[in-house]
Design an enzyme around this catalytic site. Structure first.
Site, PDB file in Angstrom:
ATOM      1  CE  LYS A 159      -0.329  -0.327   5.048  1.00 66.75           C
ATOM      2  NZ  LYS A 159      -1.129  -0.888   6.160  1.00 66.75           N
ATOM      3  NE  ARG A 215      -6.899   1.010  11.624  1.00 68.50           N
ATOM      4  CZ  ARG A 215      -5.703   0.845  11.073  1.00 68.50           C
ATOM      5  NH1 ARG A 215      -4.809   1.833  11.117  1.00 68.50           N
ATOM      6  NH2 ARG A 215      -5.376  -0.275  10.469  1.00 68.50           N
ATOM      7  CE1 TYR A 272      12.453  31.459   4.827  1.00 74.13           C
ATOM      8  CE2 TYR A 272      12.792  29.111   4.488  1.00 74.13           C
ATOM      9  CZ  TYR A 272      12.487  30.374   3.987  1.00 74.13           C
ATOM     10  OH  TYR A 272      12.237  30.527   2.648  1.00 74.13           O
ATOM     11  CG  MET A 315       9.412  23.746  -0.462  1.00 74.09           C
ATOM     12  SD  MET A 315       8.464  24.830  -1.543  1.00 74.09           S
ATOM     13  CE  MET A 315       7.334  25.591  -0.382  1.00 74.09           C
TER      14      MET A 315
HETATM   15  C1  LIG Z   1      -0.413  -1.814   6.861  1.00 72.97           C
HETATM   16  C2  LIG Z   1      -1.028  -3.081   7.257  1.00 72.97           C
HETATM   17  C3  LIG Z   1      -0.249  -4.231   7.389  1.00 72.97           C
HETATM   18  C4  LIG Z   1       1.262  -4.210   7.313  1.00 72.97           C
HETATM   19  O1  LIG Z   1       1.755  -3.698   8.525  1.00 72.97           O
HETATM   20  P1  LIG Z   1       3.323  -3.568   8.807  1.00 72.97           P
HETATM   21  O2  LIG Z   1       3.387  -3.078  10.205  1.00 72.97           O
HETATM   22  O3  LIG Z   1       3.827  -2.544   7.828  1.00 72.97           O
HETATM   23  O4  LIG Z   1       3.932  -4.894   8.596  1.00 72.97           O
HETATM   24  C5  LIG Z   1      -0.897  -5.440   7.641  1.00 72.97           C
HETATM   25  N1  LIG Z   1      -2.246  -5.478   7.790  1.00 72.97           N
HETATM   26  C6  LIG Z   1      -3.018  -4.386   7.695  1.00 72.97           C
HETATM   27  C7  LIG Z   1      -4.476  -4.508   7.890  1.00 72.97           C
HETATM   28  C8  LIG Z   1      -2.439  -3.147   7.443  1.00 72.97           C
HETATM   29  O5  LIG Z   1      -3.205  -2.063   7.375  1.00 72.97           O
END
Ligand SMILES: *Cc1c(COP(=O)(O)O)cnc(C)c1O
Length: 359
Positions: free
Chosen positions: A34, A132, A254, A302
């Site tokens: 992802k 969630r 800055y 930036m």
């Molecule tokens: C992101 C995610 C993972 C992977 O988690 P890591 O800590 O990066 O190994 C696995 N399962 C779900 C549902 C996730 O959202």
């Protein structure tokens, strides 16, 4: 042309991390890709891991899953964020499996199966404490009483997600394992998917038919506080544009957030917060020059950041500072920024020259 910063991603190391995780599991090991493969490139990562033998891939969004689908022809591709109303046909057309997390989503997927006159695969997400996404206990009991709700759905896996897997002492870990077993006992028989990266290091109670590591594949330490068992796979180098002499008492950057306590030499490199070099690294980050540590001084701006190289006469314009690398792990960068390695990697910007090794 002025060189920009170079982001090197060693897919051979990502593959070695996947193999290492897979070799210690009885069950299968997926790859979570992802957020564009945690910022490193979902397509090249998926392609490489598919070649390695990985046959299960997870994204968060449907669009991410559709993008990698052609790269991994015989693999399962599933999208974690659930089935949005109206998206069922798209999932089915692209052979992406939804991770169903509510009775409404189950209803939509079941209806799609009936429309198509064939059974459709899906994963079922059970919430065991994250609060969630996923079915709560009452919804699991409802499914137990009304199994016909799953008509037309092939339950590939029932999954849940750990809240505090990187904290082995967290009581919630065992509570979630119990709740998961409770839910699975009430659902039709199906394979189970439980651990993320850190969960794979929690012991036998967290083993399942399909682990879902993301972070560990990309070299983030799944066991914080202990030596990192994974290989680093990212190297970020930034060219020095100028080295300036700054008199004691002069400020840098800055708002004058850093003031030279002595006559100093400051190297300015072309990486800033627009490149994901987090502003919270201001006066806190560190880089390396030829292995030697140099402190980030002043605010990250930036497009630029500034490092105190007073004690390193070899630093000159055209030289390179290593911002992430074997001597400067992602987890250390994260600690400087007050965040985790996940955020550092997924923030990496679009301006880098990306170089893939072992593609
Ligand atoms: C992101 C995610 C993972 C992977 O988690 P890591 O800590 O990066 O190994 C696995 N399962 C779900 C549902 C996730 O959202």
């Amino acid at each position: 042309m002025q060189p920009g910063a170079v982001l090197e991603i060693d897919l051979g190391d990502v593959a070695a991390n996947w193999r290492a995780l897979a070799s210690e599991q009885d069950g299968a090991v997926a790859a979570v890709v992802k957020a564009d493969g945690y910022g490193l490139g979902a397509l090249p990562v998926a392609r490489r891991l598919y070649r390695e033998g990985c046959r299960h891939f997870f994204t968060a969004h449907l669009a991410e899953a559709v993008a990698i689908r052609p790269e991994v022809p015989k693999a399962m591709v599933a999208a974690l964020n659930g089935l949005w109303p109206g998206d069922a046909a798209l999932y089915a057309e692209h052979d992406v499996r939804p991770v169903l997390g509510s009775l409404g989503e189950i209803e939509d997927w079941s209806a799609e199966a009936q429309r198509r006159g064939r059974r459709l695969d899906a994963l079922l997400h059970v919430d065991t404490g994250m609060n969630r996404l996923g079915l709560g206990a009452a919804e699991v009991e409802r499914l137990e009483r009304e199994p016909e709700r799953l008509r037309g759905i092939v339950l590939d896996y029932v999954m849940t997600h750990l809240v505090s897997a990187e904290e082995p002492a967290a009581e919630l870990n065992a509570v979630q394992a119990r709740r998961f077993a409770w839910a699975c006992a009430r659902l039709p028989p199906a394979r189970r998917s439980f651990a993320n990266s850190s969960g794979m290091f929690l012991g036998a109670a967290f083993a399942s038919d399909l682990a879902r590591p993301g972070a560990a594949l990309y070299g983030i330490n799944p066991v914080p506080g202990r030596p990192n068992p994974m290989r680093p796979c990212v190297r970020l180098r930034a060219p020095v544009l100028q080295v300036r002499e700054v008199a004691a008492g002069e400020s840098v950057g800055y708002n004058g957030a850093w003031v030279a306590g002595r006559a100093s030499r400051i190297a300015t490199v072309s990486v800033g917060y627009a490149d994901g070099w987090l502003r919270s690294l201001s006066n806190a980050g560190q880089a390396r020059f030829d292995g030697a540590p140099v402190a980030l001084v002043g605010r990250v701006s930036m497009d630029l950041s500034t490092y105190d190289v007073t004690d390193l006469p070899g630093v000159a314009p055209g030289g390179w500072l290593e911002l992430i690398g074997p001597d400067m792990p992602v987890d250390n960068v994260a600690a400087g920024a007050g965040t985790n390695g996940y955020e550092v990697l997924t923030s990496l910007g679009r301006r880098y020259e990306r170089v893939y090794i072992g593609a």
